[in-house]
Design an enzyme around this catalytic site. Structure first.
Site, PDB file in Angstrom:
ATOM      1  N   GLY A 144     -24.891 -11.493   4.679  1.00 13.70           N
ATOM      2  CA  GLY A 144     -23.496 -11.921   4.770  1.00 13.70           C
ATOM      3  C   GLY A 144     -22.705 -11.063   3.811  1.00 13.70           C
ATOM      4  O   GLY A 144     -23.275 -10.509   2.871  1.00 13.70           O
ATOM      5  N   THR A 145     -21.423 -10.953   4.042  1.00 15.69           N
ATOM      6  CA  THR A 145     -20.715  -9.956   3.240  1.00 15.69           C
ATOM      7  C   THR A 145     -19.554 -10.465   2.403  1.00 15.69           C
ATOM      8  O   THR A 145     -19.793 -11.113   1.409  1.00 15.69           O
ATOM      9  CB  THR A 145     -20.316  -8.764   4.100  1.00 15.69           C
ATOM     10  OG1 THR A 145     -19.888  -9.263   5.353  1.00 15.69           O
ATOM     11  CG2 THR A 145     -21.492  -7.866   4.317  1.00 15.69           C
ATOM     12  N   THR A 146     -18.303 -10.196   2.795  1.00 20.10           N
ATOM     13  CA  THR A 146     -17.232 -10.293   1.803  1.00 20.10           C
ATOM     14  C   THR A 146     -16.688 -11.702   1.585  1.00 20.10           C
ATOM     15  O   THR A 146     -16.352 -12.393   2.549  1.00 20.10           O
ATOM     16  CB  THR A 146     -16.077  -9.370   2.230  1.00 20.10           C
ATOM     17  OG1 THR A 146     -16.653  -8.112   2.548  1.00 20.10           O
ATOM     18  CG2 THR A 146     -15.067  -9.203   1.131  1.00 20.10           C
ATOM     19  N   ALA A 157     -19.654  -3.917   7.519  1.00 25.11           N
ATOM     20  CA  ALA A 157     -20.405  -5.170   7.486  1.00 25.11           C
ATOM     21  C   ALA A 157     -19.506  -6.394   7.344  1.00 25.11           C
ATOM     22  O   ALA A 157     -19.984  -7.523   7.314  1.00 25.11           O
ATOM     23  CB  ALA A 157     -21.419  -5.145   6.353  1.00 25.11           C
TER      24      ALA A 157
END
Lengths: 225, 270
Positions: B47-49, B222
């Protein structure tokens, strides 16, 4: 050399039961009842920090009378059981019936195998859903378990309080009517219980995921007014 | 599963992880020395931001919805912002599996403490607890499965919102105004920094968080941007003196639309 005395098992059990009952009767009583939006628990308890009624899980509450340290240990182990179960499986899989059975087993085991029985009587209350009614499990010091769907009385002079509850209880009553009636039943004809003598909590459907909530101070005053 | 009754000497107290170890239930948090193997276990979900910033009444926290597996998109509607308890929120970046598990454990730990002790942990106590969980996770992080959360909440004693960010070792640092983490964290942070004012009102803070994620999605493969076709928007939540509240998806969609309109009318690139 001294010979060990023979004591009949009936006598042993009778003595233990008497001992536990005496301990429980010394404390003050507690009443739980269903009302239109959930379950109401009212305890006679002058302490603001040593609670008799507490949260176990999202829809489950615990209440105990008798020796504080003993029922508090049971409360904590109930929280542990529920949280572990909810974490290992899912929150929906935590139910009061299995917890009540565990309590009953434990109390029964202590009553028969330990030196001293636990001087407690406990209640496991579960708020129902659309498919499941509200449930009150009443567990006695020796592990006897009974389930009620209207009201439960724990503690010392339970018969007198239960008689008074029987006269006033009716289906679908609101929270303030129920609170006043329960406080009246707890106090009896000769005593008027003040808000400062009471510990009140509910499991209410409107409270979101965690349905347990304490009713204190101004809110309690206004319910009893 | 029997009734967990302990002797006074062995009682784990309000420590839920300790309780799990004692009762033999796997906690997902390894007790040090995770299974061996080469660094990097191949593509796993990431998972990213995520971003958090303080505003007048508390904190706002937001996260994009994309999960990736190597260069592939693994999930389009992942949730990365969670209520930790009534007055705090946690957002995650990193390996999705252990991160979501860590959040579940963290939520249970906070509630467990509250029920066993009868009082709620202080906000700093909660931040420390999360730090310990991230630290316990370090062996897995060394193998490429890092989990880096962001924690924010409303401090009822100090009457203000507070933000904590973390590194893989569990070190946590309080941020005075805003923070962002994850692969698009840099871009998100820059956007927040440029638009941030101390004591901004809620509406502006929510919009700035959305804009930060939008910019991050623009630069970082991403990070997922708003998906108008499927109707998937970033998850946004606020924590104030009234507690945790999710910002409704319809509001996020509207704010996103006004953001694009405004940028167009100002002659900037949308």
């Amino acid at each position: 050399m001294t010979m060990p005395y023979y004591v009949a098992p009936e006598q042993v059990m009778k003595d233990r039961a008497e001992y536990a009952q005496k301990g429980i009767a010394r404390g003050r009583s507690l009443v739980a009842t269903t009302f239109d939006d959930g379950i109401l628990v009212v305890a006679e308890n002058p302490s603001r920090s040593l609670h008799k009624v507490s949260e176990i899980y999202d829809r489950i509450a615990f209440a105990g009378v008798g020796k504080y340290n003993e029922f508090d240990q049971l409360r904590v182990s109930g929280v542990r059981h529920a949280d572990t179960k909810g974490y290992a499986y899912s929150r929906d899989d935590v139910d009061a019936r299995s917890l009540a059975n565990l309590y009953a087993q434990y109390l029964g085991q202590v009553f028969t195998h330990e030196m001293k029985p636990l001087e407690v009587e406990i209640l496991v209350a579960e708020l129902g859903t659309d498919r499941k009614p509200d449930q009150l499990y009443h567990i006695a010091y020796e592990g006897t378990i009974t389930d009620e769907d209207r009201y439960a009385v724990l503690g010392g002079e339970t018969q007198a309080i239960a008689d008074r509850m029987e006269r006033v209880w009716h289906d679908g009553w609101g929270i303030s009517e129920a609170t006043r009636a329960v406080v009246g039943a707890l106090g009896g004809p000769d005593r008027v219980l003040e808000p400062k003598d009471l510990e009140v909590a509910v499991l209410a459907r409107g409270n979101g995921r965690r349905t347990f909530r304490r009713i204190e101070d101004a809110e309690l005053d206004s319910l009893l007014a | 599963m029997g009734l967990p009754v302990f002797t006074a000497a062995e009682d784990p107290g309000p420590d839920f992880v300790g309780l799990l170890r004692r009762t033999g239930v796997s906690s997902g948090v390894p007790a040090g020395g995770a299974a061996g193997g080469e660094p990097g276990v191949g593509p796993v979900r990431h998972g990213t931001t995520v971003v958090a910033l303080r505003y007048a009444e508390g904190v706002v926290m937001a996260g994009d919805r994309r999960a990736t597996e190597g260069h592939a998109i693994a999930h389009r509607a992942m949730e990365k912002v969670f209520a930790a308890d009534r007055f705090s929120a946690v957002a995650i970046a990193g390996a999705a599996g252990p991160a979501v598990e860590m959040v579940r454990l963290f939520q249970t730990q906070l509630e467990h403490y509250e029920k066993v002790e009868g009082v709620v942990l202080s906000l700093e106590g909660k931040a420390n607890q999360l730090g310990q969980m991230v630290r316990e996770h370090l062996p897995m992080a060394m193998q490429g499965l890092a989990v880096v959360p962001l924690f924010a909440g409303y401090d009822l004693d100090r009457q203000r919102g507070r933000i904590f960010n973390y590194d893989v070792t569990g070190g946590h640092y309080e941020e005075t105004e805003h923070s962002a983490t994850g692969s698009g964290g840099r871009d998100a942070r820059t956007t927040v920094k440029l638009g941030y004012r101390v004591g901004m009102p809620r509406d502006e803070a929510v919009e700035l968080a959305i804009e930060a994620l939008y910019e991050a999605a623009d630069e970082d493969s991403a990070t997922g941007g708003p998906d108008l076709v499927r109707g998937i928007y970033p998850l946004v939540a606020t924590v104030t003196a009234l507690g945790f509240a999710s910002v409704p998806e319809t509001e996020v969609a509207e704010r996103f639309a006004t953001l694009i309109d405004r940028r167009r009318s100002e002659g900037r690139q949308p």
